[in-house]
Design a protein around this motif. Structure first.
Motif, PDB file in Angstrom:
ATOM      1  N   LEU A  74      26.681 -17.331  32.757  1.00  0.00           N
ATOM      2  CA  LEU A  74      25.843 -18.276  33.486  1.00  0.00           C
ATOM      3  C   LEU A  74      24.788 -17.476  34.228  1.00  0.00           C
ATOM      4  CD1 LEU A  74      28.690 -20.510  34.921  1.00  0.00           C
ATOM      5  CD2 LEU A  74      27.234 -21.001  32.946  1.00  0.00           C
ATOM      6  N   SER A  75      23.729 -18.145  34.628  1.00  0.00           N
ATOM      7  CA  SER A  75      22.697 -17.441  35.387  1.00  0.00           C
ATOM      8  C   SER A  75      22.282 -18.258  36.593  1.00  0.00           C
ATOM      9  CB  SER A  75      21.486 -17.126  34.507  1.00  0.00           C
ATOM     10  OG  SER A  75      20.884 -18.312  34.049  1.00  0.00           O
ATOM     11  N   GLN A  76      21.856 -17.522  37.576  1.00  0.00           N
ATOM     12  CA  GLN A  76      21.304 -18.105  38.783  1.00  0.00           C
ATOM     13  C   GLN A  76      19.948 -17.444  38.961  1.00  0.00           C
ATOM     14  OE1 GLN A  76      23.617 -17.436  42.324  1.00  0.00           O
ATOM     15  NE2 GLN A  76      23.241 -19.530  42.967  1.00  0.00           N
ATOM     16  N   CYS A  77      18.925 -18.232  39.205  1.00  0.00           N
ATOM     17  CA  CYS A  77      17.576 -17.710  39.317  1.00  0.00           C
ATOM     18  C   CYS A  77      17.161 -17.687  40.787  1.00  0.00           C
ATOM     19  CB  CYS A  77      16.636 -18.597  38.505  1.00  0.00           C
ATOM     20  SG  CYS A  77      14.903 -18.114  38.586  1.00  0.00           S
ATOM     21  N   ASN A  78      16.382 -16.685  41.159  1.00  0.00           N
ATOM     22  CA  ASN A  78      15.956 -16.607  42.552  1.00  0.00           C
ATOM     23  C   ASN A  78      14.507 -17.053  42.755  1.00  0.00           C
ATOM     24  OD1 ASN A  78      14.473 -14.454  41.576  1.00  0.00           O
ATOM     25  ND2 ASN A  78      15.283 -12.955  43.017  1.00  0.00           N
ATOM     26  N   CYS A  79      13.944 -17.802  41.800  1.00  0.00           N
ATOM     27  CA  CYS A  79      12.593 -18.321  42.011  1.00  0.00           C
ATOM     28  C   CYS A  79      12.639 -19.373  43.121  1.00  0.00           C
ATOM     29  CB  CYS A  79      12.006 -18.901  40.722  1.00  0.00           C
ATOM     30  SG  CYS A  79      12.568 -20.573  40.315  1.00  0.00           S
ATOM     31  N   SER A  80      11.484 -19.755  43.625  1.00  0.00           N
ATOM     32  CA  SER A  80      11.432 -20.664  44.773  1.00  0.00           C
ATOM     33  C   SER A  80      12.095 -22.004  44.488  1.00  0.00           C
ATOM     34  CB  SER A  80       9.985 -20.875  45.211  1.00  0.00           C
ATOM     35  OG  SER A  80       9.219 -21.438  44.155  1.00  0.00           O
ATOM     36  N   LEU A  81      11.968 -22.539  43.291  1.00  0.00           N
ATOM     37  CA  LEU A  81      12.560 -23.834  42.971  1.00  0.00           C
ATOM     38  C   LEU A  81      14.071 -23.731  42.766  1.00  0.00           C
ATOM     39  CD1 LEU A  81      12.174 -26.840  42.396  1.00  0.00           C
ATOM     40  CD2 LEU A  81      11.758 -26.236  40.012  1.00  0.00           C
ATOM     41  N   ASP A 120      35.202 -21.304  36.078  1.00  0.00           N
ATOM     42  CA  ASP A 120      36.044 -20.190  36.521  1.00  0.00           C
ATOM     43  C   ASP A 120      36.121 -19.114  35.444  1.00  0.00           C
ATOM     44  OD1 ASP A 120      36.536 -21.380  38.932  1.00  0.00           O
ATOM     45  OD2 ASP A 120      38.515 -22.146  38.378  1.00  0.00           O
ATOM     46  N   GLY A 121      35.873 -17.896  35.837  1.00  0.00           N
ATOM     47  CA  GLY A 121      35.963 -16.760  34.932  1.00  0.00           C
ATOM     48  C   GLY A 121      34.718 -16.487  34.114  1.00  0.00           C
ATOM     49  N   VAL A 122      33.715 -17.348  34.199  1.00  0.00           N
ATOM     50  CA  VAL A 122      32.475 -17.120  33.447  1.00  0.00           C
ATOM     51  C   VAL A 122      31.546 -16.288  34.333  1.00  0.00           C
ATOM     52  CG1 VAL A 122      30.516 -18.175  32.250  1.00  0.00           C
ATOM     53  CG2 VAL A 122      32.748 -19.340  32.271  1.00  0.00           C
ATOM     54  N   PRO A 123      31.126 -15.106  33.869  1.00  0.00           N
ATOM     55  CA  PRO A 123      30.268 -14.255  34.709  1.00  0.00           C
ATOM     56  C   PRO A 123      28.926 -14.912  35.020  1.00  0.00           C
ATOM     57  CG  PRO A 123      30.568 -13.287  32.523  1.00  0.00           C
ATOM     58  CD  PRO A 123      31.409 -14.522  32.566  1.00  0.00           C
ATOM     59  N   VAL A 124      28.409 -14.627  36.212  1.00  0.00           N
ATOM     60  CA  VAL A 124      27.121 -15.164  36.651  1.00  0.00           C
ATOM     61  C   VAL A 124      26.143 -14.002  36.851  1.00  0.00           C
ATOM     62  CG1 VAL A 124      25.908 -16.447  38.455  1.00  0.00           C
ATOM     63  CG2 VAL A 124      28.236 -17.125  37.791  1.00  0.00           C
ATOM     64  N   ASN A 125      24.997 -14.090  36.219  1.00  0.00           N
ATOM     65  CA  ASN A 125      23.947 -13.082  36.354  1.00  0.00           C
ATOM     66  C   ASN A 125      22.816 -13.644  37.196  1.00  0.00           C
ATOM     67  OD1 ASN A 125      25.104 -11.109  34.577  1.00  0.00           O
ATOM     68  ND2 ASN A 125      24.577 -12.495  32.906  1.00  0.00           N
ATOM     69  N   LEU A 126      22.184 -12.790  37.977  1.00  0.00           N
ATOM     70  CA  LEU A 126      21.029 -13.196  38.770  1.00  0.00           C
ATOM     71  C   LEU A 126      19.759 -12.879  38.004  1.00  0.00           C
ATOM     72  CD1 LEU A 126      19.772 -14.249  41.397  1.00  0.00           C
ATOM     73  CD2 LEU A 126      19.820 -11.900  42.246  1.00  0.00           C
ATOM     74  N   ASN A 127      18.969 -13.913  37.731  1.00  0.00           N
ATOM     75  CA  ASN A 127      17.663 -13.725  37.093  1.00  0.00           C
ATOM     76  C   ASN A 127      16.622 -13.526  38.177  1.00  0.00           C
ATOM     77  OD1 ASN A 127      18.724 -14.128  34.565  1.00  0.00           O
ATOM     78  ND2 ASN A 127      18.200 -16.285  34.492  1.00  0.00           N
ATOM     79  N   GLN A 128      15.766 -12.582  37.975  1.00  0.00           N
ATOM     80  CA  GLN A 128      14.731 -12.267  38.959  1.00  0.00           C
ATOM     81  C   GLN A 128      13.491 -13.124  38.739  1.00  0.00           C
ATOM     82  OE1 GLN A 128      15.107 -10.278  41.557  1.00  0.00           O
ATOM     83  NE2 GLN A 128      17.183  -9.716  40.998  1.00  0.00           N
TER      84      GLN A 128
END
Length: 135
Positions: free
Chosen positions: A32-39, A110-118
């Protein structure tokens, strides 16, 4: 036309909160990914990526609203009634969609890795490649 997902993928049914929008996704969700853009920071989105050919709106397309900002390339979709973010096409690859994992029926994160997108640094990636490689 009813299609079958590719052999390595599962077909997920997905809905907004009020169930006005129903879509399905064929995916093998390994991260999974999480993005750090403003939205994305403000909507606290947790997403996975799929090619546009693996995402279909089953019903309720008329209930989707679209939001664009900055370069107006990325297209962010949400339900007009409940406001839930469903999916978006990416600025960096418009044929790839980020999908809100919490819209999926019967999927456990649960258990699925999360990556941070820049996403906040997309404009600067050519200047800061070394900096981003260390993050």
């Amino acid at each position: 036309i009813k299609t079958t997902p590719p052999p390595t993928q599962k077909r997920y049914q997905a809905f907004c909160h009020c169930r006005s929008v129903h879509f399905e996704v064929d995916a093998d969700i390994t991260e999974l990914s999480q993005c750090n853009c403003s939205l994305c920071r403000k909507k606290n989105a947790l997403m996975f990526a799929v090619h546009e050919s693996h995402l279909r709106v089953v019903s309720g397309q008329e209930h989707l609203a679209e939001y664009r900002f900055h370069t107006r390339v990325a297209r962010h979709f949400f339900c007009k009634h409940c406001g839930i973010y469903t999916f978006h096409s990416r600025r960096s690859a418009p044929d790839v969609f980020g999908v809100n994992v919490f819209c999926l029926e019967d999927f456990d994160i649960d258990g699925v890795p999360v990556n941070l997108n820049q996403g906040a640094f997309v404009r600067e990636t050519t200047k800061k490649v070394g900096f981003l490689a260390a993050v």
